[in-house]
Design an enzyme around this catalytic site. Sequence first.
Site, PDB file in Angstrom:
ATOM      1  N   HIS A   1      -9.605   4.736  -0.539  1.00  0.00           N
ATOM      2  CA  HIS A   1      -8.519   4.935   0.701  1.00  0.00           C
ATOM      3  C   HIS A   1      -9.191   5.692   1.801  1.00  0.00           C
ATOM      4  O   HIS A   1     -10.272   6.740   1.323  1.00  0.00           O
ATOM      5  CB  HIS A   1      -7.149   5.542   0.092  1.00  0.00           C
ATOM      6  CG  HIS A   1      -6.265   4.668  -0.659  1.00  0.00           C
ATOM      7  ND1 HIS A   1      -5.106   4.472  -0.404  1.00  0.00           N
ATOM      8  CD2 HIS A   1      -6.761   3.906  -1.696  1.00  0.00           C
ATOM      9  CE1 HIS A   1      -4.490   3.607  -1.216  1.00  0.00           C
ATOM     10  NE2 HIS A   1      -5.419   3.256  -2.110  1.00  0.00           N
ATOM     11  N   GLY A   2      -8.750   5.477   2.694  1.00  0.00           N
ATOM     12  CA  GLY A   2      -9.392   6.125   3.969  1.00  0.00           C
ATOM     13  C   GLY A   2     -10.936   5.768   4.198  1.00  0.00           C
ATOM     14  O   GLY A   2     -11.671   6.674   4.458  1.00  0.00           O
TER      15      GLY A   2
ATOM     16  N   ASP B   1       0.777  -1.173   0.131  1.00  0.00           N
ATOM     17  CA  ASP B   1      -0.043  -0.034  -0.036  1.00  0.00           C
ATOM     18  C   ASP B   1       0.841   1.173  -0.045  1.00  0.00           C
ATOM     19  O   ASP B   1       1.713   1.491   0.632  1.00  0.00           O
ATOM     20  CB  ASP B   1      -0.834  -0.034   1.368  1.00  0.00           C
ATOM     21  CG  ASP B   1      -1.973   1.008   1.212  1.00  0.00           C
ATOM     22  OD1 ASP B   1      -2.392   1.436   0.042  1.00  0.00           O
ATOM     23  OD2 ASP B   1      -2.294   1.481   2.373  1.00  0.00           O
TER      24      ASP B   1
END
Length: 275
Positions: free
Chosen positions: A202-203, A82
Amino acid sequence: MTLVTLKDVLQPALQGGYAVGGLVCLGWEDMRAYVAAAEAEDCPVILQAGPGCRAHTPLPVLGKMFRHLAEEASVPVVAHLDHGYTYDECSEALDSGFTSLMFDGSRKALADNIKETLQIAEMAHNSGISCEGEIGFVGYSGGENSAGTDPVEAAQFATETGVDAMAISVGNVHLQQDKEGGLDEPRIAAIQAATSVPLVIHGGSGVPIAQRRALAKGTNICKFNIGTELRMAFGAAMREAVNSDPDRFDRVSILKETHDPVMAAARTVLHNLKG
């Protein structure tokens, strides 16, 4: 052995109307709990080694840990890098047995992002593994601000890089501890209309649960990265274990008590992405 590539799990998700959890790992205790959660939910899981994890444990060690868990698992497991920031870092992950490389060139100009992501995608594909890229910068809670993904640029990026998955910036923020707000669904629809590549958020910890479920089922978002809410579950479990007996000092006995709470939290995450 159920070690698979990112493409192996995202293409069925794209066709089946669900998403796969990209669970951010920091150590053996959480990654083991994530695989146990995936087995309990009978679904694939993506084990992710981000910059924080790599600062603590070298990539060759992480590769062996991920692969060991995958070999013993009854469900598909992806060993995923990642936020790789350089060619050399991605190359090391490939050599360490990872089956998916995420190159993050989102801070770069579009042309440079495309050029460098293409190099990583070609390296990955030549070795039979997958590549994820990012177009539009996803910011950080209390830090850098996001720059939203332009649908036209997203289509160009997907076509010219050949990535297997594309991370987008649509209101998501890294390290968000609450679930207030939500994602920009019109922007997601515009991006989806411009490209058929599986999309990644993401997040994901900051995205409301109901919206995660709806987007997993009704859009081309096939992967949600979840880290913060699982780290919070781990921290709470470890704090309780330590405080329950001030005289206890053996870290193995302390860390053992994080397994069930983290597994339960991960099961909730994975369950809500299954459509």
